[in-house]
Design a protein around this motif. Structure first.
Motif, PDB file in Angstrom:
ATOM      1  N   LYS A 116      -8.293 -11.354   5.684  1.00 49.82           N
ATOM      2  CA  LYS A 116      -9.327 -11.695   6.662  1.00 49.82           C
ATOM      3  C   LYS A 116      -8.782 -12.590   7.771  1.00 49.82           C
ATOM      4  O   LYS A 116      -9.087 -12.400   8.947  1.00 49.82           O
ATOM      5  N   ALA A 117      -7.959 -13.558   7.422  1.00 53.45           N
ATOM      6  CA  ALA A 117      -7.408 -14.491   8.416  1.00 53.45           C
ATOM      7  C   ALA A 117      -6.578 -13.765   9.471  1.00 53.45           C
ATOM      8  O   ALA A 117      -6.586 -14.142  10.640  1.00 53.45           O
ATOM      9  N   LEU A 118      -5.856 -12.733   9.057  1.00 55.72           N
ATOM     10  CA  LEU A 118      -5.033 -11.963   9.991  1.00 55.72           C
ATOM     11  C   LEU A 118      -5.781 -10.769  10.591  1.00 55.72           C
ATOM     12  O   LEU A 118      -5.238 -10.064  11.436  1.00 55.72           O
ATOM     13  N   ASP A 119      -7.022 -10.539  10.105  1.00 55.17           N
ATOM     14  CA  ASP A 119      -7.796  -9.374  10.507  1.00 55.17           C
ATOM     15  C   ASP A 119      -6.956  -8.109  10.332  1.00 55.17           C
ATOM     16  O   ASP A 119      -6.825  -7.278  11.230  1.00 55.17           O
ATOM     17  N   LEU A 120      -6.362  -7.989   9.139  1.00 59.56           N
ATOM     18  CA  LEU A 120      -5.444  -6.891   8.855  1.00 59.56           C
ATOM     19  C   LEU A 120      -5.792  -6.256   7.516  1.00 59.56           C
ATOM     20  O   LEU A 120      -5.976  -6.960   6.515  1.00 59.56           O
ATOM     21  N   THR A 121      -5.893  -4.942   7.501  1.00 61.93           N
ATOM     22  CA  THR A 121      -6.093  -4.185   6.271  1.00 61.93           C
ATOM     23  C   THR A 121      -4.934  -3.209   6.127  1.00 61.93           C
ATOM     24  O   THR A 121      -4.584  -2.503   7.067  1.00 61.93           O
ATOM     25  N   VAL A 122      -4.344  -3.197   4.957  1.00 68.09           N
ATOM     26  CA  VAL A 122      -3.222  -2.316   4.639  1.00 68.09           C
ATOM     27  C   VAL A 122      -3.716  -1.369   3.548  1.00 68.09           C
ATOM     28  O   VAL A 122      -4.282  -1.810   2.550  1.00 68.09           O
ATOM     29  N   THR A 123      -3.537  -0.070   3.760  1.00 64.93           N
ATOM     30  CA  THR A 123      -4.060   0.917   2.815  1.00 64.93           C
ATOM     31  C   THR A 123      -2.943   1.760   2.209  1.00 64.93           C
ATOM     32  O   THR A 123      -1.811   1.756   2.684  1.00 64.93           O
ATOM     33  N   ASP A 124      -3.302   2.493   1.176  1.00 65.85           N
ATOM     34  CA  ASP A 124      -2.402   3.457   0.523  1.00 65.85           C
ATOM     35  C   ASP A 124      -1.072   2.833   0.116  1.00 65.85           C
ATOM     36  O   ASP A 124      -0.027   3.494   0.175  1.00 65.85           O
ATOM     37  N   VAL A 125      -1.111   1.578  -0.308  1.00 67.20           N
ATOM     38  CA  VAL A 125       0.123   0.894  -0.711  1.00 67.20           C
ATOM     39  C   VAL A 125       0.547   1.385  -2.092  1.00 67.20           C
ATOM     40  O   VAL A 125      -0.241   1.411  -3.032  1.00 67.20           O
ATOM     41  N   THR A 126       1.797   1.784  -2.162  1.00 69.74           N
ATOM     42  CA  THR A 126       2.411   2.189  -3.417  1.00 69.74           C
ATOM     43  C   THR A 126       3.694   1.383  -3.559  1.00 69.74           C
ATOM     44  O   THR A 126       4.497   1.333  -2.630  1.00 69.74           O
ATOM     45  N   ALA A 127       3.848   0.726  -4.713  1.00 70.83           N
ATOM     46  CA  ALA A 127       5.031  -0.115  -4.898  1.00 70.83           C
ATOM     47  C   ALA A 127       5.220  -0.487  -6.358  1.00 70.83           C
ATOM     48  O   ALA A 127       4.245  -0.716  -7.069  1.00 70.83           O
ATOM     49  N   PRO A 128       6.485  -0.577  -6.782  1.00 72.11           N
ATOM     50  CA  PRO A 128       6.747  -1.259  -8.050  1.00 72.11           C
ATOM     51  C   PRO A 128       6.542  -2.755  -7.803  1.00 72.11           C
ATOM     52  O   PRO A 128       6.889  -3.261  -6.733  1.00 72.11           O
ATOM     53  N   VAL A 129       5.954  -3.447  -8.773  1.00 74.94           N
ATOM     54  CA  VAL A 129       5.633  -4.859  -8.591  1.00 74.94           C
ATOM     55  C   VAL A 129       6.131  -5.651  -9.789  1.00 74.94           C
ATOM     56  O   VAL A 129       5.880  -5.280 -10.940  1.00 74.94           O
ATOM     57  N   TYR A 130       6.815  -6.740  -9.502  1.00 77.09           N
ATOM     58  CA  TYR A 130       7.162  -7.718 -10.536  1.00 77.09           C
ATOM     59  C   TYR A 130       6.551  -9.034 -10.092  1.00 77.09           C
ATOM     60  O   TYR A 130       6.828  -9.516  -8.989  1.00 77.09           O
ATOM     61  N   PHE A 131       5.678  -9.599 -10.922  1.00 74.66           N
ATOM     62  CA  PHE A 131       5.027 -10.858 -10.600  1.00 74.66           C
ATOM     63  C   PHE A 131       5.292 -11.852 -11.723  1.00 74.66           C
ATOM     64  O   PHE A 131       5.102 -11.556 -12.898  1.00 74.66           O
TER      65      PHE A 131
END
Length: 167
Positions: free
Chosen positions: A110-125
């Motif tokens: 919201k702060a950046l007024d940015l929406t990113v869609t269809d994200v596909t990624a391996p994730v390590y958290f």
């Protein structure tokens, strides 16, 4: 008093996320204030559940602000989860480790007024080390991109390459 507990579950549920091959352990400790519960297993469910865990649980106080700026609003996540949670306020610090995959995820900042869609990624958290997405793909601002996203403590680095339509 040094009590120990171990268990296995074929499956379970956390919010709308399915857990399978779950193990639950409460290791024996000499100091009762250091008791903790370790839960690990496979998870599969909506990315909105990840958003709930990040924003609506005590973990939100331990996550970097840069990560909390993003809301997970769509998509699916799956992978292996390890939770190590203290059973008293004086206990060890909580630990969360996720090694998984995000598919078709939508993230909104919201702060950046940015929406990113269809994200596909391996994730390590890792709760203390941050997030590591060495390869991610998605769409934003009318174009597609690929890149990486790494956080270390309060620092966040996102590198993206792609193309945008120009009118």
């Amino acid at each position: 008093d040094g009590r120990q507990l171990s268990g296995q579950a074929a499956e379970g549920q956390l919010f709308d996320t399915r857990l399978s091959q779950v193990s639950v352990d409460m290791p024996a400790v000499a100091d009762r204030s250091q008791r903790h519960l370790i839960i690990h297993g496979h998870v599969q469910g909506p990315a909105t559940d990840l958003d709930r865990v990040f924003h609506d649980t005590p973990l939100s106080k331990q996550l970097p602000a840069e990560l909390l700026d993003w809301r997970f609003t769509r998509g699916q996540v799956s992978g292996h989860l390890l939770l190590d949670m203290p059973l008293s306020k004086e206990g060890p610090k909580p630990m969360v480790i996720v090694d998984g995959q995000g598919d078709g995820v939508t993230l909104a900042n919201k702060a950046l007024d940015l929406t990113v869609t269809d994200v596909t990624a391996p994730v390590y958290f890792h709760l203390r080390e941050g997030i590591n997405m060495p390869r991610l793909e998605g769409k934003a601002l009318g174009g597609s991109f690929s890149g990486s996203w790494l956080t270390r403590g309060p620092d966040s680095q996102m590198q993206l390459a792609g193309s945008l339509p120009v009118e």
